[in-house]
Design an enzyme around this catalytic site. Structure first.
Site, mmCIF file in Angstrom:
data_model
loop_
_atom_site.group_PDB
_atom_site.id
_atom_site.type_symbol
_atom_site.label_atom_id
_atom_site.label_comp_id
_atom_site.label_asym_id
_atom_site.label_seq_id
_atom_site.Cartn_x
_atom_site.Cartn_y
_atom_site.Cartn_z
ATOM 1 N N CYS A 30 -5.117 12.988 -20.651
ATOM 2 C CA CYS A 30 -4.714 12.048 -21.717
ATOM 3 C C CYS A 30 -4.067 10.783 -21.163
ATOM 4 C CB CYS A 30 -3.791 12.741 -22.726
ATOM 5 S SG CYS A 30 -2.113 13.034 -22.100
ATOM 6 N N HIS A 90 -1.349 1.150 -4.544
ATOM 7 C CA HIS A 90 -1.769 2.559 -4.553
ATOM 8 C C HIS A 90 -0.881 3.442 -5.423
ATOM 9 C CE1 HIS A 90 -3.921 1.755 -0.474
ATOM 10 N NE2 HIS A 90 -4.535 1.215 -1.502
ATOM 11 N N SER A 96 -2.254 -0.846 9.519
ATOM 12 C CA SER A 96 -3.377 -0.884 10.463
ATOM 13 C C SER A 96 -4.559 -1.628 9.835
ATOM 14 C CB SER A 96 -3.808 0.532 10.832
ATOM 15 O OG SER A 96 -4.356 1.185 9.691
ATOM 16 N N GLN A 135 0.847 -1.198 0.000
ATOM 17 C CA GLN A 135 0.000 0.000 0.000
ATOM 18 C C GLN A 135 0.883 1.248 0.000
ATOM 19 O OE1 GLN A 135 -3.477 -0.719 2.985
ATOM 20 N NE2 GLN A 135 -1.815 -2.058 3.604
#
Ligand code: NAD
Ligand code: ZN
Length: 275
Positions: free
Chosen positions: A132, A121, A221, A103
């Site tokens: 574009c 991510h 977490s 992440q």
């Protein structure tokens, strides 16, 4: 428990199952000097980060983001992989790791030598044009932002948030960077809060999970659904789930083994134990 005990417990688990799906979060990078969002109790440590809707909704928000991120990004660019990243790269080398789904947006797994990385991510080192979809390196833009706004990089700031944001005086006059192909709106190639992860990336991560024998979640977490969903799916398939984290996570009730400690020393001990 001492990290030595935790490391031994982790090594025993790692040896028990051949192919691991590793999920990592901000806690893996704190020892590199990049702060996590949440503390041991799962509460916010900073003000909530920039939301996607806020960013695309106003040029003022974009100006605020880019002017603060000149400093924030510099700090992340200079960060070095730590013991946790190095141990995970070593575990991959020795054949324990099918994939790392991270992440984090800081590129530190790859820079430590891990090759099978899915950046759930995105990566702060890339930028994307919202008009574009052209992608480019953030370093080029960073040089341009610094050259166009020389006094920005000399401002004092508080330690930044992990998304490359930093807390500095906002400069209303910052010239917004534009896509060099179409003049469109640029955004860092990371998934902001309130934005969805591209479907093909989630599919690729699920495909890795489906090939794995066990799951190791580290330094997260798991409050955000985006990472939590993999642990949830693993639990519904009755896969062993090991959680290594300093403090509570949302998936603690799903863990078959919870190791509460600092990820760098524990992973290092586990690798040593396996040798
Ligand atoms: P989080 O901040 O919610 O949780 C981090 C967890 O790690 C906390 O439970 C904390 O107690 C623990 N921790 C901190 N230091 C540790 C250490 N040394 N060893 C073991 N545990 C430690 O992080 P998250 O779950 O990754 O969710 C944060 C969200 O923010 C994600 O969506 C992610 O994309 C984003 N985020 C992370 C980073 C990064 O690149 N470093 C950057 C940007 C955003
Ligand atoms: Zn463009």
């Amino acid at each position: 428990m001492q990290s030595g005990h935790l490391g031994r417990a982790l090594a025993a688990e790692l040896a028990r199952h051949p192919r691991w799906f590793v999920l990592t979060g901000a806690g893996v990078s704190t020892e590199s000097g990049i702060p996590a969002y949440r503390d041991e109790l799962g509460e916010w440590r900073h003000k909530p980060p920039m939301r996607y809707q806020t960013f695309v909704g106003s040029e003022a928000a974009q100006r605020r983001y880019w002017s603060r991120s000149v400093l924030g990004y510099e700090r992340i660019r200079r960060a070095r992989p730590n013991a946790a990243h190095r141990a995970l790269a070593e575990l991959e080398q020795r054949g324990h790791v099918g994939a790392i789904v991270t992440q984090n947006v800081d590129d530190l797994h790859r820079r430590a030598g891990s090759q099978r990385v899915i950046d759930l991510h995105g990566r702060l080192s890339r930028i994307v044009c919202l008009d574009c979809r052209w992608e480019d390196s953030r370093d080029v833009l960073q040089r341009q932002l610094t050259a166009d706004n020389p006094d920005l990089s000399s401002q004092r700031s508080t330690p930044g948030a992990p998304d490359g944001d930093a807390i500095v005086e906002t400069r209303a006059e910052l010239r917004l960077p534009r896509c060099s192909k179409c003049g469109g709106t640029l955004k860092p190639a990371v998934v902001f809060f309130g934005e969805t992860v591209p479907a093909e990336r989630v599919r690729a991560a699920y495909a890795e999970l489906d090939k794995a024998d066990a799951v190791l979640a580290i330094g997260s977490s798991l409050m955000v659904f985006s990472g939590y969903r993999f642990v949830y799916r693993a639990a519904s398939r009755r896969l062993p789930i090991v959680i290594l984290n300093a403090g509570r996570t949302r998936a603690d009730p799903l863990a078959t083994l919870k190791l509460e400690g600092p990820c760098g020393p524990v992973l290092e001990d586990a690798v040593r134990e396996l040798s």
